[in-house]
Design an enzyme around this catalytic site. Structure first.
Site, short mmCIF file in Angstrom:
data_model
loop_
_atom_site.label_atom_id
_atom_site.label_comp_id
_atom_site.label_asym_id
_atom_site.label_seq_id
_atom_site.Cartn_x
_atom_site.Cartn_y
_atom_site.Cartn_z
N GLY A 165 32.82 42.89 47.92
CA GLY A 165 33.01 42.98 46.48
C GLY A 165 33.64 44.29 46.01
O GLY A 165 33.27 44.82 44.95
N PHE A 166 34.61 44.80 46.77
CA PHE A 166 35.31 46.02 46.36
C PHE A 166 34.34 47.18 46.09
O PHE A 166 34.44 47.88 45.09
CB PHE A 166 36.16 45.78 45.11
CG PHE A 166 37.40 44.96 45.30
CD1 PHE A 166 37.85 44.61 46.55
CD2 PHE A 166 38.13 44.53 44.19
CE1 PHE A 166 39.00 43.84 46.72
CE2 PHE A 166 39.28 43.78 44.33
CZ PHE A 166 39.72 43.43 45.60
N ALA A 221 43.56 47.46 54.67
CA ALA A 221 42.59 47.88 53.66
C ALA A 221 41.24 47.22 53.94
O ALA A 221 41.15 46.13 54.48
CB ALA A 221 43.09 47.48 52.28
N ASN A 231 45.36 37.94 53.07
CA ASN A 231 43.96 38.31 52.92
C ASN A 231 43.08 37.25 53.58
O ASN A 231 43.57 36.30 54.17
CB ASN A 231 43.62 38.48 51.43
CG ASN A 231 42.56 39.54 51.19
OD1 ASN A 231 41.64 39.70 51.98
ND2 ASN A 231 42.69 40.27 50.09
N SER A 286 41.41 38.96 47.06
CA SER A 286 40.06 38.94 47.61
C SER A 286 39.26 37.80 46.96
O SER A 286 39.34 37.59 45.75
CB SER A 286 39.35 40.26 47.35
OG SER A 286 37.97 40.15 47.66
N LYS A 298 49.54 41.76 47.67
CA LYS A 298 48.81 41.14 48.78
C LYS A 298 48.31 39.77 48.36
O LYS A 298 47.63 39.64 47.34
CB LYS A 298 47.64 42.02 49.22
CG LYS A 298 46.92 41.50 50.47
CD LYS A 298 45.95 42.52 51.02
CE LYS A 298 45.34 42.06 52.34
NZ LYS A 298 44.46 43.10 52.94
N ASN A 355 32.88 38.63 55.03
CA ASN A 355 32.45 39.70 54.14
C ASN A 355 32.46 39.23 52.69
O ASN A 355 33.32 38.44 52.29
CB ASN A 355 33.32 40.95 54.33
CG ASN A 355 34.47 41.02 53.35
OD1 ASN A 355 34.28 41.43 52.19
ND2 ASN A 355 35.65 40.62 53.78
N ASN A 361 36.07 37.85 46.65
CA ASN A 361 34.75 38.40 46.33
C ASN A 361 34.63 39.04 44.96
O ASN A 361 33.57 39.58 44.62
CB ASN A 361 34.34 39.40 47.42
CG ASN A 361 34.28 38.76 48.79
OD1 ASN A 361 33.75 37.67 48.93
ND2 ASN A 361 34.85 39.42 49.79
N THR A 362 35.70 39.03 44.17
CA THR A 362 35.65 39.46 42.78
C THR A 362 35.94 38.23 41.92
O THR A 362 37.03 37.66 42.03
CB THR A 362 36.69 40.56 42.49
OG1 THR A 362 36.35 41.73 43.25
CG2 THR A 362 36.69 40.92 41.01
#
Length: 368
Positions: A119-120, A67, A254, A185, A225, A116, A187-188
């Site tokens: 941020g989705f 993903a 991840n 992730s 995940k 990266n 980034n959120t």
């Protein structure tokens, strides 16, 4: 040739525009009505030693695309025709969102890594669903197994996360071969807190209930995940939860927020700012997590290993450690369009050299 091009030319092109241009080329080659099937004939794995059964599904080979590359399901068929046996789209959120401000994607070429903080960024579940419906309505040669990775919308508070994930499962689950709940992730804000078992359990239960509701008699496999940054105890806790809830598997791992052991100068890395690091630096830890999960999960629960897989030897190590399937993103970015086909071909040679009849025979042979 591609490696030289990356080091001399592509490293100077901003990463996100380069990604968009590269993805457009992928779609043009693999998605074209005449050229696409010819690409598939040459690159889709057909060697019987690579055939893999996992999650109750048949895969032409163990390598899938992780993903993050195709967030909005715009090139699933084209990517499958390049040789990926599975494509995991997303991460898709319940609500559309632009992601974080650019620049937000960076290459560390000397480390074969990416940073990266996207941020989705995605069009949202309601926009992605019709594309998946179109794929299901028009079966085509080279179509890979379709995974759907779902995450929390940034604007949704943590206490409403289960409802947000449930909405994405309702919109997309009917088209998926398998679904992955992404709680890892960096980034959120607050997302990784959902990896704690007390928060994760009701979320997974809600998604499982919704998938069963929308798919009826067809049971869609559900995985979670996790991040490479979890402690050993937390990895064990997630594995034990997966066993208790009878999840179909775990995707590990991840990106990392760590910046240890990089070749890129520390000041250059610091200048890039926050974000998840992917690629070669994750390889050792990701392999360790696979081994730990394999000792805790049930035999019929699938591990999909991702993080730092660059070549067939790396993929083979994950399989021998206990992963039935592997995924890559950064390895594809650095390896080029022929990379997935080459990895499958070289992996087949490794399996045969060790006397294995298929991938399943090699899964977990090195597990403690």
């Amino acid at each position: 040739m591609y490696d030289a091009l990356m080091r001399t030319v592509l490293r100077h092109v901003p990463s996100e525009p380069a990604h968009r241009a590269g993805f457009a080329l992928v779609r043009a080659l693999g998605g074209a009505p005449v050229l696409g099937p010819r690409v598939a004939d040459r690159l889709v794995p057909t060697d019987p030693v690579l055939r893999t059964r996992a999650l109750g599904l048949e895969f032409a080979g163990p390598l899938g695309l992780a993903a993050g590359f195709d967030k909005d399901a715009r090139g699933v068929l084209a990517l499958g025709r390049l040789g990926f046996a599975a494509v995991e789209i997303g991460t898709v959120t319940g609500r559309p969102q632009p992601g974080n401000p650019a620049p937000r994607l960076f290459r560390l070429v000397d480390d074969r890594a990416l940073v990266n903080r996207l941020g989705f960024n995605n069009a949202g579940a309601a926009a992605v669903a019709p594309r998946l419906a179109g794929l299901r309505a028009r079966p085509a040669a080279g179509m890979p197994v379709l995974g759907v990775n779902i995450g929390k919308s940034k604007s949704v508070p943590a206490e409403d996360a289960a409802a947000d994930y449930r909405a994405s499962a309702a919109a997309l689950g009917g088209y998926a071969d398998y679904v992955v709940v992404n709680v890892s992730s960096p980034n959120t804000p607050g997302l990784r807190d959902l990896q704690q078992v007390d928060a994760l359990e009701p979320l997974l239960v809600a998604v499982r209930e919704e998938l069963d509701r929308v798919t009826g008699d067809r049971r869609v496999p559900l995985l979670v995940k996790i991040t490479v940054d979890l402690s050993a105890d937390d990895v064990d806790a997630v594995a034990d939860l997966a066993v208790r809830l009878k999840l179909d598997g775990v995707v590990a791992t991840n990106t990392t927020v760590a910046r240890d052991g990089l070749c890129t100068p520390a000041d250059a890395v610091a200048a890039l700012g926050a974000g998840g690091l992917s690629g070669r630096p994750l390889a050792h830890r990701a392999l360790e997590v696979v081994g730990r999960l394999r000792t805790r999960l049930a035999d019929d629960q699938t591990i999909i290993s991702v993080g730092g897989i660059e070549d067939a030897a790396g993929a083979y190590r994950r399989i021998r450690a206990g992963a039935a399937l592997v995924q890559a993103y950064t390895g594809f970015v650095y390896g080029g369009l022929l990379w997935p086909s080459r990895l499958h071909r070289e992996l087949a040679a490794l399996l045969r050299a060790d006397g294995f009849a298929d991938v399943a025979d090699a899964v977990g042979v090195d597990a403690a």
